[in-house]
Design an enzyme around this catalytic site. Sequence first.
Site, PDB file in Angstrom:
ATOM      1  N   GLN A   1     -91.768 -10.943  72.248  1.00 37.68           N
ATOM      2  CA  GLN A   1     -92.788 -10.308  71.403  1.00 37.68           C
ATOM      3  C   GLN A   1     -92.255 -10.022  70.002  1.00 37.68           C
ATOM      4  OE1 GLN A   1     -95.862 -10.207  72.368  1.00 37.68           O
ATOM      5  NE2 GLN A   1     -95.240 -11.043  74.349  1.00 37.68           N
TER       6      GLN A   1
ATOM      7  N   HIS B   1     -87.511  -2.907  65.728  1.00 36.26           N
ATOM      8  CA  HIS B   1     -86.813  -2.091  66.727  1.00 36.26           C
ATOM      9  C   HIS B   1     -87.420  -2.373  68.098  1.00 36.26           C
ATOM     10  CE1 HIS B   1     -84.389   1.155  68.223  1.00 36.26           C
ATOM     11  NE2 HIS B   1     -85.441   1.614  68.884  1.00 36.26           N
TER      12      HIS B   1
ATOM     13  N   ASN C   1     -87.652  -3.344  59.151  1.00 38.49           N
ATOM     14  CA  ASN C   1     -86.769  -3.415  60.320  1.00 38.49           C
ATOM     15  C   ASN C   1     -87.611  -3.677  61.558  1.00 38.49           C
ATOM     16  OD1 ASN C   1     -84.345  -3.062  61.890  1.00 38.49           O
ATOM     17  ND2 ASN C   1     -85.081  -1.025  62.462  1.00 38.49           N
TER      18      ASN C   1
ATOM     19  N   MET D   1     -77.038  -3.417  62.512  1.00 41.73           N
ATOM     20  CA  MET D   1     -76.724  -2.200  63.243  1.00 41.73           C
ATOM     21  C   MET D   1     -76.025  -1.145  62.385  1.00 41.73           C
ATOM     22  SD  MET D   1     -78.259  -2.643  65.880  1.00 41.73           S
ATOM     23  CE  MET D   1     -78.679  -3.508  67.374  1.00 41.73           C
ATOM     24  N   ARG D   2     -76.572  -0.914  61.180  1.00 39.58           N
ATOM     25  CA  ARG D   2     -76.038   0.124  60.303  1.00 39.58           C
ATOM     26  C   ARG D   2     -77.177   0.910  59.707  1.00 39.58           C
ATOM     27  NH1 ARG D   2     -70.832  -0.127  58.346  1.00 39.58           N
ATOM     28  NH2 ARG D   2     -69.839  -1.794  59.500  1.00 39.58           N
TER      29      ARG D   2
HETATM   30  C1  GAR Z   1     -83.267  -7.134  68.568  1.00 39.48           C
HETATM   31  O1  GAR Z   1     -83.721  -6.806  69.860  1.00 39.48           O
HETATM   32  C2  GAR Z   1     -83.658  -6.048  67.585  1.00 39.48           C
HETATM   33  O2  GAR Z   1     -84.911  -5.463  67.850  1.00 39.48           O
HETATM   34  C3  GAR Z   1     -82.546  -5.053  67.816  1.00 39.48           C
HETATM   35  O3  GAR Z   1     -81.393  -5.832  67.928  1.00 39.48           O
HETATM   36  C4  GAR Z   1     -81.747  -7.092  68.500  1.00 39.48           C
HETATM   37  C5  GAR Z   1     -81.205  -8.160  67.611  1.00 39.48           C
HETATM   38  O4  GAR Z   1     -81.362  -9.418  68.215  1.00 39.48           O
HETATM   39  N1  GAR Z   1     -82.468  -4.103  66.738  1.00 39.48           N
HETATM   40  C6  GAR Z   1     -82.192  -2.816  66.912  1.00 39.48           C
HETATM   41  O5  GAR Z   1     -81.943  -2.319  67.995  1.00 39.48           O
HETATM   42  C7  GAR Z   1     -82.205  -2.006  65.634  1.00 39.48           C
HETATM   43  N2  GAR Z   1     -82.231  -0.606  65.917  1.00 39.48           N
HETATM   44  P1  GAR Z   1     -81.184 -10.742  67.381  1.00 39.48           P
HETATM   45  O6  GAR Z   1     -79.828 -10.616  66.665  1.00 39.48           O
HETATM   46  O7  GAR Z   1     -81.168 -11.816  68.415  1.00 39.48           O
HETATM   47  O8  GAR Z   1     -82.314 -10.842  66.407  1.00 39.48           O
END
Ligand code: GAR
Length: 206
Positions: free
Chosen positions: A177, A113, A111, A94-95
């Site tokens: 997904q 998203h 990445n 988250m950076r």
């Molecule tokens: C996931 O849903 C990923 O897509 C999102 O954070 C979550 C992490 O889950 N990422 C973002 O929003 C990036 N902008 P996880 O730690 O269980 O993999």
Amino acid sequence: MEPGCLRLAVLASGRGSNFLAILEAIKQGRLNAQIEVLISDKSAALALQKAEEAGIPHIFIDPSLFPDRPSYESEIVKQLQAREIDLVVLAGYMRLVGKVLLQAYPHRIVNIHPALLPSFTGLHAQRQAVDYGVKFSGCTVHFVDDGMDTGPIIEQVVVPVLPDDSEDDLAERILVQEHELYARVLQWIAEGRVYIEGRKIYVDHD
Ligand code: GAR
């Protein structure tokens, strides 16, 4: 990227379910890769604990110990170079990624998203989708550039938004997904099938 076994570094700030899904794909032989290290910017990230349990080397790099983003990222790059990493995989990191990391790994940072980019960038993408009232959302894997969720898109999966969906309902269905999509795209990269032309990404499916 040359085809072969990819040496991955996963960067994660949270729960680590995408990290585990990638690890599982490797174990099942669906992904020709090796996770060399998991790096987190949060000491309490569950991802660190999951890496420990899975026997994957893991490091907490505390951003507050560095005066600015370039010096913090230089420490990350040092750790990546020491492990000869091919590809940096952001999984709930988250950076914003800055110049130092981007220049060290050009077109080698991906990445995931939880939305169909370019819609709903940044935090709480699933809540943004529910609040907006879209009928379809989904997830996107893209190369990272210097914007927020703006890099060239490699692949997307569509997930319907149901009339009574809460943010959590939608997040849960998108996450299923995400886990499948990330491993699939990483395998394309491992097989050398992904080509970049400006903003456009072509995948050789022959
Ligand atoms: C996931 O849903 C990923 O897509 C999102 O954070 C979550 C992490 O889950 N990422 C973002 O929003 C990036 N902008 P996880 O730690 O269980 O993999």
